[in-house]
Design an enzyme around this catalytic site. Structure first.
Site, PDB file in Angstrom:
ATOM      1  N   CYS A 335       0.853  -1.349   0.108  1.00  0.00           N
ATOM      2  CA  CYS A 335       0.192  -0.174  -0.112  1.00  0.00           C
ATOM      3  C   CYS A 335       0.918   1.110  -0.087  1.00  0.00           C
ATOM      4  O   CYS A 335       1.816   1.527  -0.920  1.00  0.00           O
ATOM      5  CB  CYS A 335      -0.968  -0.099   1.146  1.00  0.00           C
ATOM      6  SG  CYS A 335      -2.293   1.301   1.115  1.00  0.00           S
ATOM      7  N   ILE A 336       0.705   2.023   0.968  1.00  0.00           N
ATOM      8  CA  ILE A 336       1.498   3.179   1.023  1.00  0.00           C
ATOM      9  C   ILE A 336       2.863   3.096   1.397  1.00  0.00           C
ATOM     10  O   ILE A 336       3.687   3.828   0.854  1.00  0.00           O
ATOM     11  CB  ILE A 336       0.765   4.399   1.958  1.00  0.00           C
ATOM     12  CG1 ILE A 336       1.349   5.756   2.058  1.00  0.00           C
ATOM     13  CG2 ILE A 336       0.868   3.890   3.366  1.00  0.00           C
ATOM     14  CD1 ILE A 336       1.164   6.826   2.872  1.00  0.00           C
TER      15      ILE A 336
END
Length: 602
Positions: A335-336
């Site tokens: 993800c991030i």
């Protein structure tokens, strides 16, 4: 008389300097408000409003609806077309109702929406109620799309808000028009309603008392979640680094460093043993390191994206190099965390550091031109209100992020759970993933503001404008092989957005698309008969292929993607070495405590 007039004029001329001097004195005496005071006043006002609106900017909503109604008023042709559509839909719905009354058609006509998933919605008259709601919803979507002159972002926001409001009016939300609720109440003699009221009172009391303890049921971190054996071997003000205990006599030479997202607790990748990606990698002969992010407090408000890069990824990488010297590292970002890994990899490439052996991105975006439904909540006004809300606490609360993501899937995440809990009186016990999801994290104000502005809004990373240490970085500089994973029903990082790595990378990209969502598609375990995936490797000299064509032409395979990825890592490994025992050393490595560490409990 003339002399008298001249005297009066001269007297007035003499008075003028006195008047100007008086005005200058008055101007000097006006208290001046400093720029910082002005900013604080504005921030406090926006912060109070944002508390009431849950961070949503009312100005952005007003502008969007003004854009919609204003341009619709100037489009008589479009209004006529919409009126025709309205007439057609009403007539069709009336015809369906008439046929249903005389039993001339099959009753299985309820919409496929998850609001009407129960089989009783296929029976009269409930099927007509469901179809009526779906017809109205479809018409409402038509009204907010294809309006000449309207900004597409405003069109999406208006359509989204309209849909959310209208979903609240669905017949499934009324116990008197919900057949499942009626049948359950009849069968249970109303006990479900009493249990639902009890659930409602308990939830209301919890909200009033502001109890923020996550509802994790029987699951507990360190007992039946995040239990893969390991040690914390490094700690600073932002991360703990965990090294996991090897289970094989030899390990592959290149260690694996995992960079999870800091908007979630790391143990999403170390759930129960059968769904632990960490345990799977260790059992496959990998030396695995995991970053555990600190859950920021108010005093951490000034932590910025540079801190997450330097105190996070680079600090962890330096420690891994100490444990496994003279070898490259397989880096994995989720993800991030994958976005941060990409920034770090581009920085290393800019500085001619080839420490990375491979890069794996799990549902991670590096190009934010199409970041998915979450962009509906973003805009210049929206960012100001978010900044103001974070200014008060020093961070973005976990509940605020959770509410935003829930709103994207309100049917499945808000409405249906509420019906089950308050109308049907059900107590759903959380599974491992639900327990982890309840254990939220916060986001430092400074970091989150820059992340949204420079990456989401300005898309600086994909355009070579993102700055690290005062110099721009470019993903095109990376020559490390990529393994990139997207999931078909991802609402956070849509797979077509993840797919954009193909036109940003000049290295080999193996792209894999698996069924499932942002979390369930990744944490699927090594064996999952219901999962399917497609995978293809793209050489930088190959011609570009668009995502739709890719999905139509690449062969589908059955099962979990984990074994295939593990084999890919092994193929990119040079050799095997003796297992790396976890111990303190003179090189600065010190065993601090057992996994899962301390930060995960923050």
């Amino acid at each position: 008389m003339t002399a008298s007039m001249n005297k009066n004029v001269n007297d007035k001329s003499n008075d003028t300097p006195d008047l100007l001097s008086l005005l200058d004195d008055l101007i000097k005496k006006i208290p001046k408000i400093s720029e910082s005071t002005t900013e604080n006043i504005d921030l406090k006002l926006r912060a109070r409003i944002s508390k009431l609106t849950k961070g949503m900017s009312p100005i952005q909503l007003v502008l969007a609806y003004t854009d919609w109604l204003g341009h619709l008023s100037l489009a008589p042709g479009r209004r006529t077309q919409l009126l025709q559509s309205l007439t057609e839909k009403i007539l069709k719905l009336s015809a369906d109702a008439a046929k249903s009354i005389v039993n001339e058609q099959d009753e299985n006509t309820a919409p496929t929406s998850s609001l009407f998933k129960h089989e009783l919605w296929n029976k009269r008259p409930f099927n007509l109620l469901a179809k009526g709601h779906q017809t109205a919803l479809d018409l409402l979507k038509e009204f907010s799309t294809d309006v000449p002159g309207m900004e597409s972002s405003n069109s999406e926001l208006v359509g989204f808000i309209n849909e959310q409001i209208f979903q609240l009016l669905a017949p499934s939300n009324n116990p008197l028009t919900n057949p499942e609720v009626l049948k359950t109440t009849w069968d249970n003699k109303g006990k479900n309603i009493l249990q639902g009221i009890s659930n409602l009172l308990r939830d209301t009391q919890k909200n009033l008392l502001k109890k923020n303890e996550p509802e994790m049921g029987e699951f507990k971190v360190g007992e039946n979640l995040a239990i893969t054996p390991g040690k914390v071997i490094f700690q600073n003000d932002l991360i703990e680094l965990i090294q996991y205990k090897p289970t094989t006599k030899t390990v592959e030479q290149e260690p694996v460093l995992i960079v999870p997202a800091w908007i979630m607790k790391y143990y999403i990748l170390d759930l129960c043993p059968e769904k632990s990606l960490v345990k799977y990698l260790v059992d496959q002969g990998k030396t695995v390191f995991m970053i555990s992010w600190k859950n920021p407090e108010k005093e951490d408000r000034e932590l910025c994206l540079d801190d997450y890069l330097k105190l996070g990824f680079f600090a962890a990488l330096d420690t891994v190099k100490t444990v496994a010297p003279k070898t490259k590292v397989n880096a994995v970002g989720y993800c991030i965390g994958g976005t941060l890994l990409s920034i770090g990899a581009a920085t290393l490439a800019r500085d001619d550091d080839d420490i990375l052996n491979t890069i794996t991105l799990l549902a991670a975006q590096v190009d934010f031109t199409e970041p998915g439904e979450i962009k509906r909540f973003l805009g210049a006004s929206q960012l100001e209100f978010l900044d103001s809300m974070m200014w008060t606490d020093g961070y973005l609360q976990a509940a605020s992020m959770g509410d935003a993501f829930k709103a994207l899937r309100s049917e499945d995440m808000i409405i249906n759970p509420a019906i089950e809990r308050y109308y049907l009186g059900k107590e759903t016990k959380p599974n491992e993933l639900m327990a982890w999801n309840a254990d939220g994290t916060r986001m430092p104000a400074n970091m989150h503001s820059r992340y949204l502005k420079e990456l989401f809004m300005e898309n600086q990373l994909s355009t070579c404008k993102f700055m690290v240490d005062g110099q721009p970085i470019a993903l095109q500089d990376i020559r490390t092989p990529f393994f990139v994973i997207g999931t078909t029903t991802d609402h956070v990082a849509p797979w077509k957005s993840v797919f954009k790595i193909h036109h940003l990378s000049r290295s080999e990209v193996t792209f894999l698309l698996t069924t499932g969502g942002h979390n369930a598609g990744i944490v699927c375990g090594p064996e999952h008969p219901r999962r399917k995936f497609q995978v293809m490797t793209h050489d930088p000299m190959d011609k570009y292929i668009d995502p739709d064509t890719w999905a139509e032409t690449v062969e589908t395979q059955q099962g979990s993607w984990w074994p295939l990825w593990n084999n890919w890592l092994t193929e990119h490994s040079n050799d095997e070495v003796s297992k790396r025992t976890i111990r303190s050393s003179k090189k600065g490595i010190k065993v601090l405590r057992d996994a899962p560490g301390e930060y995960v409990f923050g």
